[in-house]
Design an enzyme around this catalytic site. Sequence first.
Site, PDB file in Angstrom:
ATOM      1  N   GLY A  87      35.356  51.539  30.794  1.00  0.00           N
ATOM      2  CA  GLY A  87      35.761  52.935  30.940  1.00  0.00           C
ATOM      3  C   GLY A  87      37.089  53.246  30.283  1.00  0.00           C
TER       4      GLY A  87
ATOM      5  N   ASP B 160      40.026  39.163  38.596  1.00  0.00           N
ATOM      6  CA  ASP B 160      40.694  39.404  37.314  1.00  0.00           C
ATOM      7  C   ASP B 160      42.173  39.707  37.513  1.00  0.00           C
ATOM      8  OD1 ASP B 160      40.570  39.434  34.541  1.00  0.00           O
ATOM      9  OD2 ASP B 160      40.098  41.573  34.417  1.00  0.00           O
TER      10      ASP B 160
END
Length: 429
Positions: free
Chosen positions: A29, A139
């Site tokens: 995105g 992450d």
Amino acid sequence: MALKPLRAGDPLVMGPYRLAARLGSGGMGVVYLGVDGRGRQGAVKVLRDEYLEDEGFRRRFTREAAAIAAIDSPRVARLLDAGPDGDQPWIATEYVHGPTLLGAVAADGPTRPETLRTLATGLAEALRAIHDVDVVHRDLKPSNVIMGADGPKVIDFGIAVGLAGAMTASGVVLGSVGYMAPELISGDSRPGPAADVFGWALTVAFAATGRAPFGDGPLQTLVLRTVHGDADIDGVPDDLRPAVTTALRTRPELRPSAADLVSWLASGDVPAGIELAAEPAPAQPAGPAAETSGLAEASRVAEASDESERAGQAERAERAGAAEATGAAEATGAAGRAGGAGRRPGGAHRAGGRPRGDSAQQRARSLAALDILVGTSSSAPADPAGEDPAPDRPAVRRRRHPVTARRLVPAVGVVAIAAAAASMGVVPS
């Protein structure tokens, strides 16, 4: 985070938010600065146009919103609003004023000792809150930490896992090589909280030293350093070194939990059950096998990277050939249209079948869905927001930063099932 002007074609309104600027973009995105009707700011993440028809990406976007909503911590950017089921899915989170940790270190050098301890404690508190609701971030790295005025905040739950209903295709892993735990690189187990603790140690070490703990260099080298626990933590202060060292153990069951880290950093006392003795070295094959076992694993990663490059190149060549043939046919008045075929230096511390889809396009799409980011060196201008070039070549997308550069590639254990996962509509969570 650096503000950048909107581009032609960018949306102007998303839900109740008027979009004022770009904050950055990633594989899934684009993130904008949004302002609602009452003047409140938010970081509005919008799913890329090319993934609007992909149900797998839509599911992952919905899971990201659910993961953020489940977490209640001042050390995590909170969810403000979301429209994950609309024509163009979006998520609005708290807009945190300040640079990423990656940008701050690139601009100002290693973090000062007094700020470093606050950072280490804040990130451990964030992980404790994340793990308390059975979510694994997967992450944690310098570019996913915002240095706000009231302390660090963790962002970007795009590949978080753990909520009920989350699906992960067997053998598929996501993360950033250079900040991934060794058990994630091998792909042998489902991501667990210990993988985030490993990322915590690497992120704290980066902040302390200004260096990526596993350095730079070829992909094979980064993988081998990770698997063998060869992290460079020279420069980490003595008061943090024991916690960082134990969090970097190659065996996840020997690492402290996030709650252990919070207690340790607050009291200075080693939590019960945590041994400071050096981690026992794993048994290694003797002779030539000792050399080839690790190299073979790293070579599989390199082969996967080469395959993604070839798939993207082949698809672009085929599209170009199709366009040229179509133009020639129109110029000569042909009735039909011509068509193209489908398609660092070693550290002082040691902590320790290719896809065959129906077309090159399917392979490229499958590999792009994996979002594996790989750290290498670069001397290009700083871009703390991690801005991507035009997203029309997902298999070979590039990003550049003076501290790290990144390339989209598949991880160990991923390539053999990538095309199959895409054909089944399964996208790694």
